[in-house]
Write a protein that holds these residues in place. Structure first.
Motif, PDB file in Angstrom:
ATOM      1  N   PHE A 129       1.048  -1.263   0.052  1.00 43.58           N
ATOM      2  CA  PHE A 129      -0.118   0.031   0.135  1.00 43.58           C
ATOM      3  C   PHE A 129       0.879   1.242  -0.218  1.00 43.58           C
ATOM      4  CE2 PHE A 129      -3.480  -2.732   0.689  1.00 43.58           C
ATOM      5  CZ  PHE A 129      -4.572  -2.097   0.339  1.00 43.58           C
ATOM      6  N   THR A 133       0.275   3.712  -3.053  1.00 41.26           N
ATOM      7  CA  THR A 133       0.122   5.219  -2.647  1.00 41.26           C
ATOM      8  C   THR A 133       0.877   6.086  -3.366  1.00 41.26           C
ATOM      9  OG1 THR A 133      -1.004   4.704  -0.687  1.00 41.26           O
ATOM     10  CG2 THR A 133      -0.424   6.858  -0.979  1.00 41.26           C
ATOM     11  N   TRP A 136       0.235   6.208  -7.067  1.00 37.81           N
ATOM     12  CA  TRP A 136      -1.015   6.849  -7.406  1.00 37.81           C
ATOM     13  C   TRP A 136      -0.611   8.456  -7.439  1.00 37.81           C
ATOM     14  CZ3 TRP A 136      -5.620   5.607  -8.962  1.00 37.81           C
ATOM     15  CH2 TRP A 136      -6.471   6.785  -8.670  1.00 37.81           C
ATOM     16  N   VAL A 147      -2.781  -0.295  -6.727  1.00 33.22           N
ATOM     17  CA  VAL A 147      -3.835  -0.297  -5.897  1.00 33.22           C
ATOM     18  C   VAL A 147      -4.688  -1.768  -5.842  1.00 33.22           C
ATOM     19  CG1 VAL A 147      -6.114   0.627  -4.970  1.00 33.22           C
ATOM     20  CG2 VAL A 147      -4.259   2.057  -5.400  1.00 33.22           C
ATOM     21  N   ILE A 176      -0.747   3.845   3.407  1.00 26.89           N
ATOM     22  CA  ILE A 176      -1.177   4.911   2.929  1.00 26.89           C
ATOM     23  C   ILE A 176      -0.879   6.369   3.798  1.00 26.89           C
ATOM     24  CG2 ILE A 176      -3.319   6.359   2.276  1.00 26.89           C
ATOM     25  CD1 ILE A 176      -4.524   3.257   1.959  1.00 26.89           C
ATOM     26  N   VAL A 180       1.704   9.103   1.779  1.00 25.34           N
ATOM     27  CA  VAL A 180       1.119  10.264   1.222  1.00 25.34           C
ATOM     28  C   VAL A 180       2.125  11.762   1.619  1.00 25.34           C
ATOM     29  CG1 VAL A 180      -0.698  12.170   1.458  1.00 25.34           C
ATOM     30  CG2 VAL A 180      -1.154   9.505   1.000  1.00 25.34           C
TER      31      VAL A 180
END
Length: 209
Positions: A129, A133, A136, A147, A176, A180
């Protein structure tokens, strides 16, 4: 006189959280067709290699993007490494025993990890993840693939019997939550990328097209 260091003793038994759900899932795995189980077990064991390939693809595609995106793409492996490091520390603090050790008669498709290889949170889920992330935030198409793969990886760890559902859920949230800000913060390296794109590293950082 002999003894075992306290750090080697489990502190937390997660069976009271969702041990019943874990048992239901692994019972379904025990009854599932061998082809499905072999596929899931293979993915669980080797699927993280896909994320490495996606990160490499993210860097290659970022050569056509602006410098901030290239900075994020280059930082993606480092982001995953940092998140994994935090995960290792958390595991050593929580020290949750694996469900295949806590629950007698547990069915596993994968050998139960050795004692003191703690369960919470799931390393595989954290890595998957965090990578998904970061990807993404670099490339939406690659991120969508990542994902989907991350969800499949998290589910596989429960299916093969080495994690509780809450282990992979926590791993996903942790991946996540940490990826970020780390990925967004990587844009601070944009000036370095811009300078590097004018030097010898230009072919690796900028496409001629």
């Amino acid at each position: 006189m002999t003894g075992i260091h306290p750090a080697f003793h489990p502190l937390f038994d997660g069976s009271g959280i969702d041990g019943g759900l874990y048992t239901d899932i692994t019972r379904d795995a025990q009854r599932a067709p061998w082809l499905l189980n072999d596929t899931v077990a293979t993915w669980s064991a080797f699927g993280l290699a896909l994320f490495a390939a996606l990160m490499l693809t993210g860097w290659w595609r970022a050569r056509r993007s602006d410098s901030p995106m290239m900075a994020r793409a280059l930082a993606t492996p480092l982001v995953v490494a940092v998140v994994y490091g935090v995960d290792v520390v958390l595991k050593s603090l929580v020290r949750e025993e694996r469900p295949c050790r806590s629950l007698p008669g547990s069915f596993t498709l994968e050998a139960c990890p050795a004692p003191h290889d703690w369960s919470f949170p799931s390393n595989h889920a954290v890595i998957a993840f965090a990578a998904a992330t970061a990807l993404w935030l670099v490339d939406r198409r690659l991120g969508a693939v990542a994902v989907t793969a991350a969800v499949a990886m998290a589910a596989s760890r429960v299916w093969v019997g080495v994690h509780y559902p809450h282990d992979v859920a926590a791993g996903a949230l942790m991946g996540i939550a940490l990826a970020v800000p780390l990925t967004v913060g990587a844009t601070r390296a944009t000036p370095w990328v811009e300078r590097a794109r004018e030097g010898r590293l230009r072919p690796f950082l900028l496409t001629a097209a």
